[in-house]
Design a protein around this motif. Structure first.
Motif, short mmCIF file in Angstrom:
data_model
loop_
_atom_site.label_atom_id
_atom_site.label_comp_id
_atom_site.label_asym_id
_atom_site.label_seq_id
_atom_site.Cartn_x
_atom_site.Cartn_y
_atom_site.Cartn_z
N LEU A 94 36.81 46.41 106.04
CA LEU A 94 37.69 47.56 106.22
C LEU A 94 38.57 47.80 105.00
CD1 LEU A 94 38.83 47.00 109.92
CD2 LEU A 94 37.06 48.54 109.07
N GLU A 95 39.01 46.76 104.34
CA GLU A 95 39.94 46.89 103.22
C GLU A 95 39.27 46.58 101.89
OE1 GLU A 95 43.65 44.88 104.16
OE2 GLU A 95 43.21 45.15 106.28
N GLY A 96 38.04 46.17 101.89
CA GLY A 96 37.22 45.94 100.72
C GLY A 96 35.97 46.78 100.83
N PRO A 97 34.83 46.37 100.27
CA PRO A 97 34.62 45.03 99.73
C PRO A 97 35.13 44.84 98.30
CG PRO A 97 32.59 46.29 99.55
CD PRO A 97 33.57 47.16 100.28
N VAL A 98 35.53 45.94 97.62
CA VAL A 98 35.98 45.82 96.23
C VAL A 98 37.47 45.51 96.20
CG1 VAL A 98 36.27 47.03 94.04
CG2 VAL A 98 34.17 47.36 95.38
N PHE A 99 37.82 44.47 95.48
CA PHE A 99 39.22 44.09 95.27
C PHE A 99 39.43 43.81 93.79
CE2 PHE A 99 38.12 42.70 99.55
CZ PHE A 99 39.22 43.06 100.31
N ASP A 100 40.67 44.04 93.33
CA ASP A 100 40.97 43.51 91.99
C ASP A 100 41.22 42.02 92.12
OD1 ASP A 100 43.83 42.90 92.31
OD2 ASP A 100 44.12 45.06 92.35
N VAL A 102 43.34 48.81 94.11
CA VAL A 102 42.16 49.22 94.84
C VAL A 102 42.44 49.36 96.32
CG1 VAL A 102 39.80 48.56 95.44
CG2 VAL A 102 40.64 48.20 93.13
N LEU A 103 43.33 48.53 96.86
CA LEU A 103 43.58 48.56 98.29
C LEU A 103 44.25 49.86 98.73
CD1 LEU A 103 44.78 44.93 99.00
CD2 LEU A 103 42.56 45.94 99.47
N SER A 104 44.92 50.54 97.81
CA SER A 104 45.63 51.74 98.21
C SER A 104 45.03 53.01 97.64
CB SER A 104 47.10 51.65 97.77
OG SER A 104 47.18 51.59 96.36
N MET A 105 44.13 52.89 96.66
CA MET A 105 43.70 54.09 95.96
C MET A 105 42.80 54.98 96.81
SD MET A 105 40.81 52.77 93.33
CE MET A 105 40.38 54.43 92.89
N PHE A 115 31.02 53.20 103.71
CA PHE A 115 32.23 52.48 104.05
C PHE A 115 32.83 51.81 102.81
CE2 PHE A 115 29.73 52.24 108.04
CZ PHE A 115 30.62 52.83 108.90
N GLY A 116 34.11 51.54 102.90
CA GLY A 116 34.73 50.60 101.98
C GLY A 116 35.29 51.19 100.70
N THR A 117 35.99 50.32 99.99
CA THR A 117 36.55 50.67 98.69
C THR A 117 35.46 50.65 97.63
OG1 THR A 117 37.14 48.35 98.42
CG2 THR A 117 38.87 49.83 99.21
N SER A 118 35.77 51.20 96.47
CA SER A 118 34.78 51.30 95.39
C SER A 118 35.38 50.84 94.07
CB SER A 118 34.29 52.75 95.27
OG SER A 118 35.39 53.61 94.99
N PHE A 119 34.52 50.64 93.10
CA PHE A 119 34.99 50.28 91.76
C PHE A 119 35.66 51.52 91.14
CE2 PHE A 119 31.20 47.54 92.40
CZ PHE A 119 31.85 46.32 92.39
N ARG A 139 40.24 52.25 106.79
CA ARG A 139 40.43 52.50 108.22
C ARG A 139 40.45 51.20 108.99
NH1 ARG A 139 37.92 56.70 105.99
NH2 ARG A 139 38.40 58.78 106.75
N ARG A 140 41.39 51.14 109.94
CA ARG A 140 41.45 50.00 110.83
C ARG A 140 40.47 50.24 111.98
NH1 ARG A 140 43.02 45.96 108.29
NH2 ARG A 140 43.28 44.96 110.28
N ARG A 141 40.29 49.21 112.79
CA ARG A 141 39.29 49.28 113.84
C ARG A 141 39.49 50.45 114.80
NH1 ARG A 141 39.67 43.10 115.42
NH2 ARG A 141 41.64 43.42 114.39
#
Length: 299
Positions: free
Chosen positions: A282-288, A10-13, A120-124, A19-21
């Motif tokens: 920035l890197e979540g909120p979804v994580f495996d 998830v962090l790379s997909m 914003f953020g990662t997704s399922f 995005r960083r600050r």
């Protein structure tokens, strides 16, 4: 199963979503929007339907299950909220009255003007779950972010095997989205609703989400192979639920959780959500779950 599951980092997909600050770019854009309806869900939660005012901006605005937006009340401030609706179009937010901004929001009516930033953020990674059985597990207000992937699964029901939704709260009064339960059950989905403490009006099962999960695992011979899981709720629930899922043969890379509770500014500036060098906004909120287990003090 017709489809082969591809495990997803998830962090790379999402590439550009992480995005960083110093690289937020267009994410600084605030959309002028209007609250078009307000629906009470419980004593403390309401569902707000929000529409971007400009038709062209509204058409371009899209989001994915698991992402969040920043909601601004002019003169009051802004805060992050998970999106509860399924995809593009109107944004639906389930918001609990618990602070200055949400207490003020609780008093505004339909037609109020607000600002939206995001999504914003990662997704399922729901498309990568095609061909698999699905477990969607929520505790308390965790059903708010889970409603988006539930809607996706229902709209694409033929792409999945068995679908089970497990939802638990401490009391029946805390249940939200109760009007959706019949629709979810009618779409060839097994919905299991449980409360920990029942009053005389509650006719359903009493217990915890882990009790229901244990029954499902037992009925399937102790294994949940070919299953993906999405878990939303209090961090304490992640450990017990994901431990049971691991024992039932689901790899940690096929379990997904949302750590949205830590977020505040949504831009990595306030440093409330950082876990070591990882900013969940920035890197979540979804994580495996494998990633979560390697983030010290994440849960």
């Amino acid at each position: 199963m017709a489809h082969e599951l591809k495990l997803v980092n998830v962090l790379s997909m999402h590439g550009g979503d992480n995005r960083r600050r110093g690289d937020l770019g267009a994410f600084e854009c605030t959309y002028k929007a209007e609250i078009t309806s307000i629906f009470p869900l419980s004593a403390t939660e309401k569902l707000y339907k929000i529409r971007i005012s400009d038709p062209d901006e509204r058409d371009r605005f899209g989001f994915r299950p698991g992402q969040f937006i920043m909601l601004e009340l002019p003169g009051i401030g802004e805060a992050p909220f998970s999106i509860s609706s399924a995809h593009g179009g109107a944004v639906e937010l389930c918001i609990r009255r618990c602070g200055n901004l949400t207490n003020f929001l609780d008093k505004v009516g339909r037609g109020a003007t607000v600002g939206l930033r995001g999504p914003f953020g990662t997704s399922f990674p729901v498309e990568h779950m095609h061909g698999q059985n699905i477990l969607l597990i929520a505790g308390g207000i965790g059903l708010a972010p889970l409603r988006a992937p539930i809607s996706y699964v229902l709209e694409n029901r033929c792409c999945f095997g068995k679908v089970d939704i497990i939802y638990g709260t401490k009391t029946a009064e805390q249940l939200i989205f109760t009007y959706e339960y019949d629709r979810w059950r009618n779409d060839e989905v097994s919905l299991h609703v449980v409360v920990e403490h029942a009053d005389p009006s509650w006719q359903g099962p009493v217990g915890r989400t882990t009790d229901v999960l244990a029954e499902i695992i037992a009925r399937r011979g102790g294994t949940l192979k070919d299953t993906c899981a999405i878990v939303c709720g209090p961090p304490a629930m992640f450990t017990s639920v994901c431990s049971a899922l691991t024992k039932a043969d689901i790899p940690m890379q096929k379990m997904f959780v949302s750590l949205e509770r830590r977020m505040h500014c949504g831009m990595g500036k306030c440093c409330r959500c950082n876990i070591g060098s990882t900013y969940t906004c920035l890197e979540g909120p979804v994580f495996d779950y494998w990633t979560v287990m390697n983030l010290k003090e994440a849960i």
